[in-house]
Design a protein around this motif. Structure first.
Motif, PDB file in Angstrom:
ATOM      1  N   ALA A  53       0.829  -1.202   0.000  1.00 28.98           N
ATOM      2  CA  ALA A  53       0.000   0.000   0.000  1.00 28.98           C
ATOM      3  C   ALA A  53       0.868   1.259   0.000  1.00 28.98           C
ATOM      4  O   ALA A  53       1.964   1.280   0.571  1.00 28.98           O
ATOM      5  N   TYR A  54       0.359   2.301  -0.670  1.00 26.65           N
ATOM      6  CA  TYR A  54       0.990   3.616  -0.721  1.00 26.65           C
ATOM      7  C   TYR A  54       2.311   3.614  -1.502  1.00 26.65           C
ATOM      8  O   TYR A  54       3.087   4.558  -1.392  1.00 26.65           O
ATOM      9  N   GLN A  55       2.548   2.579  -2.279  1.00 25.77           N
ATOM     10  CA  GLN A  55       3.750   2.530  -3.097  1.00 25.77           C
ATOM     11  C   GLN A  55       3.368   2.202  -4.539  1.00 25.77           C
ATOM     12  O   GLN A  55       2.473   1.385  -4.779  1.00 25.77           O
ATOM     13  N   GLN A  56       4.070   2.831  -5.447  1.00 23.00           N
ATOM     14  CA  GLN A  56       3.827   2.537  -6.863  1.00 23.00           C
ATOM     15  C   GLN A  56       4.284   1.111  -7.168  1.00 23.00           C
ATOM     16  O   GLN A  56       5.251   0.617  -6.597  1.00 23.00           O
ATOM     17  N   GLU A  57       3.570   0.483  -8.074  1.00 14.53           N
ATOM     18  CA  GLU A  57       3.959  -0.881  -8.458  1.00 14.53           C
ATOM     19  C   GLU A  57       5.331  -0.885  -9.102  1.00 14.53           C
ATOM     20  O   GLU A  57       5.767   0.110  -9.684  1.00 14.53           O
ATOM     21  N   SER A  58       5.998  -2.020  -9.002  1.00 12.09           N
ATOM     22  CA  SER A  58       7.340  -2.144  -9.558  1.00 12.09           C
ATOM     23  C   SER A  58       7.312  -2.009 -11.084  1.00 12.09           C
ATOM     24  O   SER A  58       6.272  -2.191 -11.729  1.00 12.09           O
ATOM     25  N   ALA A  59       8.491  -1.734 -11.654  1.00 14.80           N
ATOM     26  CA  ALA A  59       8.604  -1.665 -13.118  1.00 14.80           C
ATOM     27  C   ALA A  59       8.212  -2.991 -13.745  1.00 14.80           C
ATOM     28  O   ALA A  59       7.613  -3.035 -14.824  1.00 14.80           O
ATOM     29  N   ALA A  60       8.547  -4.075 -13.058  1.00 13.76           N
ATOM     30  CA  ALA A  60       8.217  -5.400 -13.583  1.00 13.76           C
ATOM     31  C   ALA A  60       6.711  -5.600 -13.675  1.00 13.76           C
ATOM     32  O   ALA A  60       6.200  -6.106 -14.684  1.00 13.76           O
ATOM     33  N   ILE A 295       4.899 -14.842 -25.584  1.00 14.64           N
ATOM     34  CA  ILE A 295       4.978 -15.181 -24.158  1.00 14.64           C
ATOM     35  C   ILE A 295       6.306 -14.734 -23.577  1.00 14.64           C
ATOM     36  O   ILE A 295       6.378 -14.153 -22.482  1.00 14.64           O
ATOM     37  N   SER A 296       7.376 -14.980 -24.315  1.00 14.97           N
ATOM     38  CA  SER A 296       8.705 -14.603 -23.839  1.00 14.97           C
ATOM     39  C   SER A 296       8.796 -13.096 -23.622  1.00 14.97           C
ATOM     40  O   SER A 296       9.306 -12.624 -22.601  1.00 14.97           O
ATOM     41  N   ARG A 297       8.295 -12.319 -24.584  1.00 12.28           N
ATOM     42  CA  ARG A 297       8.382 -10.869 -24.477  1.00 12.28           C
ATOM     43  C   ARG A 297       7.588 -10.350 -23.268  1.00 12.28           C
ATOM     44  O   ARG A 297       8.019  -9.412 -22.582  1.00 12.28           O
ATOM     45  N   ALA A 298       6.452 -10.961 -23.010  1.00 10.18           N
ATOM     46  CA  ALA A 298       5.579 -10.459 -21.947  1.00 10.18           C
ATOM     47  C   ALA A 298       5.976 -10.950 -20.561  1.00 10.18           C
ATOM     48  O   ALA A 298       5.844 -10.208 -19.580  1.00 10.18           O
ATOM     49  N   TYR A 299       6.470 -12.198 -20.446  1.00  7.53           N
ATOM     50  CA  TYR A 299       6.587 -12.814 -19.124  1.00  7.53           C
ATOM     51  C   TYR A 299       7.985 -13.270 -18.722  1.00  7.53           C
ATOM     52  O   TYR A 299       8.258 -13.443 -17.538  1.00  7.53           O
ATOM     53  N   ILE A 300       8.863 -13.509 -19.676  1.00  7.39           N
ATOM     54  CA  ILE A 300      10.170 -14.074 -19.318  1.00  7.39           C
ATOM     55  C   ILE A 300      11.191 -12.935 -19.271  1.00  7.39           C
ATOM     56  O   ILE A 300      11.805 -12.576 -20.282  1.00  7.39           O
ATOM     57  N   PHE A 301      11.374 -12.364 -18.087  1.00  7.21           N
ATOM     58  CA  PHE A 301      12.252 -11.222 -17.925  1.00  7.21           C
ATOM     59  C   PHE A 301      12.731 -11.148 -16.469  1.00  7.21           C
ATOM     60  O   PHE A 301      12.281 -11.904 -15.611  1.00  7.21           O
ATOM     61  N   ARG A 302      13.633 -10.227 -16.197  1.00  9.80           N
ATOM     62  CA  ARG A 302      14.066  -9.923 -14.840  1.00  9.80           C
ATOM     63  C   ARG A 302      13.985  -8.414 -14.637  1.00  9.80           C
ATOM     64  O   ARG A 302      14.043  -7.641 -15.594  1.00  9.80           O
ATOM     65  N   GLN A 303      13.823  -8.021 -13.389  1.00 14.61           N
ATOM     66  CA  GLN A 303      13.876  -6.588 -13.083  1.00 14.61           C
ATOM     67  C   GLN A 303      15.323  -6.206 -12.841  1.00 14.61           C
ATOM     68  O   GLN A 303      16.044  -6.880 -12.114  1.00 14.61           O
ATOM     69  N   MET A 304      15.746  -5.107 -13.459  1.00 11.34           N
ATOM     70  CA  MET A 304      17.136  -4.668 -13.349  1.00 11.34           C
ATOM     71  C   MET A 304      17.458  -4.233 -11.924  1.00 11.34           C
ATOM     72  O   MET A 304      16.570  -3.960 -11.120  1.00 11.34           O
ATOM     73  N   ASP A 305      18.739  -4.153 -11.646  1.00 13.96           N
ATOM     74  CA  ASP A 305      19.172  -3.847 -10.286  1.00 13.96           C
ATOM     75  C   ASP A 305      18.705  -2.480  -9.804  1.00 13.96           C
ATOM     76  O   ASP A 305      18.506  -2.271  -8.612  1.00 13.96           O
ATOM     77  N   ASP A 306      18.498  -1.544 -10.748  1.00 13.70           N
ATOM     78  CA  ASP A 306      18.047  -0.212 -10.319  1.00 13.70           C
ATOM     79  C   ASP A 306      16.530  -0.138 -10.176  1.00 13.70           C
ATOM     80  O   ASP A 306      15.983   0.944  -9.902  1.00 13.70           O
ATOM     81  N   VAL A 307      15.847  -1.290 -10.376  1.00 15.11           N
ATOM     82  CA  VAL A 307      14.398  -1.491 -10.205  1.00 15.11           C
ATOM     83  C   VAL A 307      13.544  -0.574 -11.075  1.00 15.11           C
ATOM     84  O   VAL A 307      12.335  -0.500 -10.890  1.00 15.11           O
ATOM     85  N   HIS A 308      14.147   0.164 -12.006  1.00 13.77           N
ATOM     86  CA  HIS A 308      13.368   1.048 -12.860  1.00 13.77           C
ATOM     87  C   HIS A 308      13.213   0.516 -14.281  1.00 13.77           C
ATOM     88  O   HIS A 308      12.595   1.160 -15.117  1.00 13.77           O
TER      89      HIS A 308
END
Length: 604
Positions: A53-60, A295-308
């Motif tokens: 709550a009260y936080q924007q969702e992650s970039a992922a 499917i790969s483009r939409a779901y198979i990824f990682r969030q970068m270390d800077d979380v943006h």
């Protein structure tokens, strides 16, 4: 549901994450995040599944929302590719089939021309066929005391003799049929016979059977639709053979005799097409490749270390799942190995189900009938085997061979139209499979002669055998299983759950029971979840917490507002793969609500 369970810390106690069909989308995302967690995060799933709550969702997670229309996220360009790629594959399939038709026309046309030249008795083929059937029938009459295996073998020969008889009878009528259809004097209404006849028969039967069951009417509709392809193939064959029978000039003059010139032309054309299609990879010409890439483009990824920002992990191997720095659920991706008696399956379950559970995991890939081969060896054998491919196979809902969802009437039509999301995978039982033979495998798909014995096996949606992903966990005798069922089940008949109960009773001798009053309350819209008891051997028990996409009236206003606008919610067709933001959030929040309610009820 994953967000709710993650918030309660339940993943830290989980041994397995078993996914099947559409559930593999988010399961694949979960596995990708866990394989390569951002720097400093102990739990990779928190990057996506945290809901604070009260936080924007992650970039992922914002990426997931942006790709809620994952098949065509970019609009017209993706839509055109979605049409064009399967269309190219369909043309390839037709070229493979045309090479066979050319050879058949060369032989069949030559036989008709030779027969006319020799003035052979008109009913020769029919007499030969009937004579052969009579010989076999007489053999059976005088060998009733032979061993059962021999009697079965002779009986099988008699059955195939009917096919031979039909071919010989067709040979008798072929020349006359060609003249009737294609000679210069033929009226245009003759050649429409092939299109009008099945339509007229279907219309007559539909009218006569209006009072019969819907299932019977659907069966007849499928038969009438599926019959269009064989009729079209027969028509195409007759048109090709007719060039020889009618003595029309051939485009290639070799010996100056039209029939022989056509035969040489067809043979050369068949050889040419056979050679250029010999090396075709059916997994690339089918829609599987497009589906897998989306499917790969939409779901198979990682969030970068800077979380943006996020990074695609298109080539992430199954063997690289689970980062060794932290404990995470072991991934099990469930698919279906399609098998049949026609393909050599001898076990009764294979003949009835036409399917067997096939597993992709970090360490091993395979099924009971093929054995299990190390994942690294399978990845070396087929460079396309990776996380995105496994998820796409597990969700390959439309395919000519679909396990327990058996539609033999449409198998030929679906193959030719390239409705083939399934995958031809190197057989885990055979380390050296060599090159793919497109003609052989395409013919296998058309006639349903799939098996676990060939160099390649046909795998498709895991829901074609078991649509909850629970079977693999009961095999491992897990003590607590949490299953999320988002099947399109507006009548709350619970088909996936009842199928699971039947399968484990037949295959393992185990029993899964539920309280009848709880099932009634679920169907009446008074609760979202059930608790079942699994009775393992040695008096041990397990619990199945079954979460159902359902409404009880206490949901968030955004969920109820969406239901007001779309009454089918939350059981809209699973063919809908193009979610709006409103639709995406309605399903997401409902899942969060259902999981919260279920876990609270279970702990209380």
């Amino acid at each position: 549901m994953l967000q709710s369970l993650a918030a309660k810390g339940l993943f830290r106690q989980a041994h397995y994450l078993s996914t099947v069909s559409g559930g593999g989308y988010m399961g694949g995302c979960f596995n990708a995040m866990n394989a390569t967690p951002p720097e400093g995060q102990h739990d990779g799933m928190e990057a996506v599944f945290a809901h604070t709550a009260y936080q924007q969702e992650s970039a992922a997670f914002r990426h997931l929302r942006a790709y809620s229309r994952f098949l065509a996220p970019s609009g017209a360009a993706d839509t055109l590719r979605m049409v064009a790629q399967p269309l190219v594959g369909m043309v390839t399939n037709l070229l493979v089939l045309l090479s066979v038709l050319l050879f058949a026309a060369a032989i069949g046309g030559a036989l008709s021309v030779g027969r006319s030249a020799l003035d052979v008795w008109p009913w020769l083929g029919t007499i030969i066929g009937l004579g052969w059937c009579a010989v076999l029938g007489g053999w059976m009459q005088f060998h009733q005391r032979d061993p059962l295996d021999r009697r079965d073998r002779i009986g099988g020969w008699l059955g195939w003799s009917l096919v031979i008889l039909a071919v010989l009878v067709f040979w008798d009528f072929q020349a006359g049929l060609i003249h009737w259809l294609f000679s210069a004097e033929t009226d245009w209404t003759h050649w429409t016979f092939f299109g009008i006849t099945p339509a007229a028969i279907a219309g007559f039967l539909a009218k006569r059977l209006q009072g019969q069951s819907a299932r019977l009417r659907l069966k007849l509709l499928l038969v009438a639709t599926g019959a269009a392809v064989p009729l079209a193939l027969v028509y195409g064959y007759l048109w090709l053979a007719g060039r020889m029978v009618l003595g029309q000039p051939a485009p290639l003059t070799a010996v100056g005799i039209p029939a022989l010139d056509w035969a040489i032309f067809y043979a050369l054309g068949g050889i040419f097409l056979g050679l250029i299609t010999k090396g075709v990879n059916l997994n690339i010409t089918s829609p599987h490749r497009f589906y897998r890439d989306r499917i790969s483009r939409a779901y198979i990824f990682r969030q970068m270390d800077d979380v943006h920002d996020i990074q695609s992990l298109d080539d992430l191997k199954l063997s690289k799942l689970q980062d060794p720095a932290f404990r995470a659920p072991y991934p099990i991706i469930n698919a279906t190995l399609n098998v049949s008696a026609a393909g050599g399956g001898k076990h009764l379950a294979e003949m009835v189900r036409h399917a067997e559970l096939f597993t992709f995991s970090k360490l091993y890939i395979g099924a009971q009938s093929t054995g299990f081969r190390p994942t690294t060896a399978m990845e070396d054998c087929d460079p396309y085997v990776n996380l995105a491919t496994a998820v796409a196979i597990s969700g390959a809902a439309a395919s000519p061979n679909m396990g327990q969802i058996n539609l033999p009437e449409l198998r030929l039509l679906m193959t030719l139209l390239n409705v083939r999301l399934g995958y031809w995978l190197s057989n885990p039982a055979k380390p050296d499979t060599g090159r793919m033979d497109a003609l052989k495998l395409l013919r296998t798909e058309m006639v349903g002669a799939v098996s676990s014995k060939g160099d390649f096996v046909n795998v498709s949606d895991g829901g074609h055998v078991e649509n909850l992903g629970v079977y693999a966990l009961i095999q491992r005798q897990c003590r607590l299983i949490i299953a999320a069922d988002a099947d399109a089940d507006g009548g709350y008949d619970l088909p996936a759950l009842t199928n699971l109960i039947r399968m484990i009773r037949i295959d393992m001798g185990l029993f899964l029971t539920f309280d009848a009053d709880e099932i009634k309350a679920l169907k009446e819209g008074k609760r979202h979840w059930l608790v079942g008891r699994i009775y393992y051997s040695d008096e041990r028990q397990g619990l199945l917490l079954y979460l159902k996409a359902s409404l009880t009236g206490d949901e968030d206003p955004t969920v109820l507002a969406y239901r007001q606008e779309y009454p089918a919610f939350p059981h809209e067709s699973t063919a809908d793969q193009f979610f709006s933001e409103q639709q995406f959030e309605a399903y997401r929040w409902l899942g969060y609500h259902v999981a919260n309610k279920a876990v609270a009820g279970l702990t209380s």
